[in-house]
Design a protein around this motif. Sequence first.
Motif, PDB file in Angstrom:
ATOM      1  N   THR A   8       0.847  -1.195   0.000  1.00  0.00           N
ATOM      2  CA  THR A   8       0.000   0.000   0.000  1.00  0.00           C
ATOM      3  C   THR A   8       0.884   1.247   0.000  1.00  0.00           C
ATOM      4  OG1 THR A   8      -0.159   0.253   2.422  1.00  0.00           O
ATOM      5  CG2 THR A   8      -1.727  -1.258   1.364  1.00  0.00           C
ATOM      6  N   GLY A   9       0.351   2.330  -0.537  1.00  0.00           N
ATOM      7  CA  GLY A   9       1.100   3.587  -0.567  1.00  0.00           C
ATOM      8  C   GLY A   9       2.353   3.508  -1.411  1.00  0.00           C
ATOM      9  N   SER A  10       2.222   2.975  -2.631  1.00  0.00           N
ATOM     10  CA  SER A  10       3.390   2.738  -3.484  1.00  0.00           C
ATOM     11  C   SER A  10       3.758   3.923  -4.375  1.00  0.00           C
ATOM     12  CB  SER A  10       3.145   1.519  -4.389  1.00  0.00           C
ATOM     13  OG  SER A  10       2.959   0.355  -3.639  1.00  0.00           O
ATOM     14  N   ALA A  31       1.516  -3.010  -6.845  1.00  0.00           N
ATOM     15  CA  ALA A  31       1.797  -1.677  -6.299  1.00  0.00           C
ATOM     16  C   ALA A  31       0.480  -0.907  -6.231  1.00  0.00           C
ATOM     17  CB  ALA A  31       2.803  -0.941  -7.176  1.00  0.00           C
ATOM     18  N   THR A  32      -0.024  -0.724  -5.015  1.00  0.00           N
ATOM     19  CA  THR A  32      -1.322  -0.080  -4.875  1.00  0.00           C
ATOM     20  C   THR A  32      -1.155   1.357  -4.394  1.00  0.00           C
ATOM     21  OG1 THR A  32      -1.827  -0.601  -2.548  1.00  0.00           O
ATOM     22  CG2 THR A  32      -2.204  -2.347  -4.190  1.00  0.00           C
ATOM     23  N   MET A  33      -2.115   2.178  -4.789  1.00  0.00           N
ATOM     24  CA  MET A  33      -2.116   3.601  -4.423  1.00  0.00           C
ATOM     25  C   MET A  33      -3.503   4.148  -4.709  1.00  0.00           C
ATOM     26  SD  MET A  33       0.288   4.682  -7.653  1.00  0.00           S
ATOM     27  CE  MET A  33       1.339   3.252  -7.327  1.00  0.00           C
ATOM     28  N   ARG A  49       2.158  -4.641 -11.360  1.00  0.00           N
ATOM     29  CA  ARG A  49       0.791  -4.284 -11.751  1.00  0.00           C
ATOM     30  C   ARG A  49       0.258  -3.263 -10.744  1.00  0.00           C
ATOM     31  NH1 ARG A  49      -3.463  -6.877 -14.644  1.00  0.00           N
ATOM     32  NH2 ARG A  49      -5.123  -5.316 -14.819  1.00  0.00           N
ATOM     33  N   LEU A  50      -0.345  -2.201 -11.242  1.00  0.00           N
ATOM     34  CA  LEU A  50      -0.898  -1.167 -10.375  1.00  0.00           C
ATOM     35  C   LEU A  50      -2.370  -1.436 -10.094  1.00  0.00           C
ATOM     36  CD1 LEU A  50       0.581   2.105 -11.947  1.00  0.00           C
ATOM     37  CD2 LEU A  50       1.652   0.475 -10.388  1.00  0.00           C
ATOM     38  N   PHE A  51      -2.772  -1.191  -8.857  1.00  0.00           N
ATOM     39  CA  PHE A  51      -4.176  -1.319  -8.473  1.00  0.00           C
ATOM     40  C   PHE A  51      -4.564  -0.128  -7.612  1.00  0.00           C
ATOM     41  CE2 PHE A  51      -2.935  -5.719  -9.213  1.00  0.00           C
ATOM     42  CZ  PHE A  51      -4.015  -6.220  -9.931  1.00  0.00           C
ATOM     43  N   PRO A  52      -5.775   0.403  -7.802  1.00  0.00           N
ATOM     44  CA  PRO A  52      -6.246   1.456  -6.895  1.00  0.00           C
ATOM     45  C   PRO A  52      -6.589   0.870  -5.534  1.00  0.00           C
ATOM     46  CG  PRO A  52      -7.974   0.871  -8.459  1.00  0.00           C
ATOM     47  CD  PRO A  52      -6.746   0.098  -8.863  1.00  0.00           C
ATOM     48  N   LEU A  53      -6.137   1.534  -4.482  1.00  0.00           N
ATOM     49  CA  LEU A  53      -6.463   1.084  -3.130  1.00  0.00           C
ATOM     50  C   LEU A  53      -6.404   2.269  -2.191  1.00  0.00           C
ATOM     51  CD1 LEU A  53      -5.205  -2.122  -1.313  1.00  0.00           C
ATOM     52  CD2 LEU A  53      -5.354   0.058  -0.122  1.00  0.00           C
TER      53      LEU A  53
END
Length: 274
Positions: A8-10, A31-33, A49-53
């Motif tokens: 989290t917070g990447s 990598a979430t943000m 891979r990016l994910f919204p979080l």
Amino acid sequence: MSKTILITGSSSGIGRAVAMYFQLRGWNVSATMRQPDKENELEKLDGVRLFPLDVLDENSIHKAIEGTIQHFGSIDVIVNNAGYGLVGPFEASTHDQVKKQFDTNVFGVMNVCRGILPYFRAKKAGTIINIASVGGRITFPLYSLYHGTKWAVEGFSESLHYEIKPFGIKVRIIEPGAIKTDFYQRSMDVVHRDELTAYDQYVDKTFNNIQDIGNTAAGPEVVAKKIFKAATDRGWRLRYAVGGGAPALLFMRRILPNSWFFAAVRMVAEKARK
């Protein structure tokens, strides 16, 4: 098969450094943000891979976890890194500011842990890495609210590790000292009330002294390296201090009487500036 880490917070600082460090070592990286559409570097790396979080949105947490598992096949390690710093005299803070501080640093960590535990429990394996701080076991002036959250993360994590060890799930606490990141600029809010001037002289004397420690510290890569060690250790070690003199500070805190340690903190924080 490559292992997978969700962070989290990447978008910056320690989280970004962790994502890059693990990617270079062949891990799959989720990598979430909060706003992945603004990120244009990490997404170009193989295995990332990016994910919204948003740690305050349980629906987004579940979607990021499910999306990571669907894309990479599993999650082996989760790093609770997203954080926020509120500093300044406690009396100058508002209820909403205090709530934001604890929502992000404490309840956000708990939300992500609650989201991943059913998966790790069913898998009978997994590692939860919570980013606390050397400030989760010692304190400095003007950081009362930030310290309050990090002490909470320490206590929560230590208690949690008893509960989930029978399921093969490990808990690690990372305790960074001062690290040179944008925490001291972009990620930090300074509380202030124009009508409250009683603390001005003390703030003027101490705030920049403490800032200087962070501005001259090592970069986030040292923390990423320690997190990699925590993620790959086979034992059940709980705490990992790193950077900014953290191991030495914690040793001093253990062996010195309170009055001596508090005097040492005051000497550093309240010294006159030339």
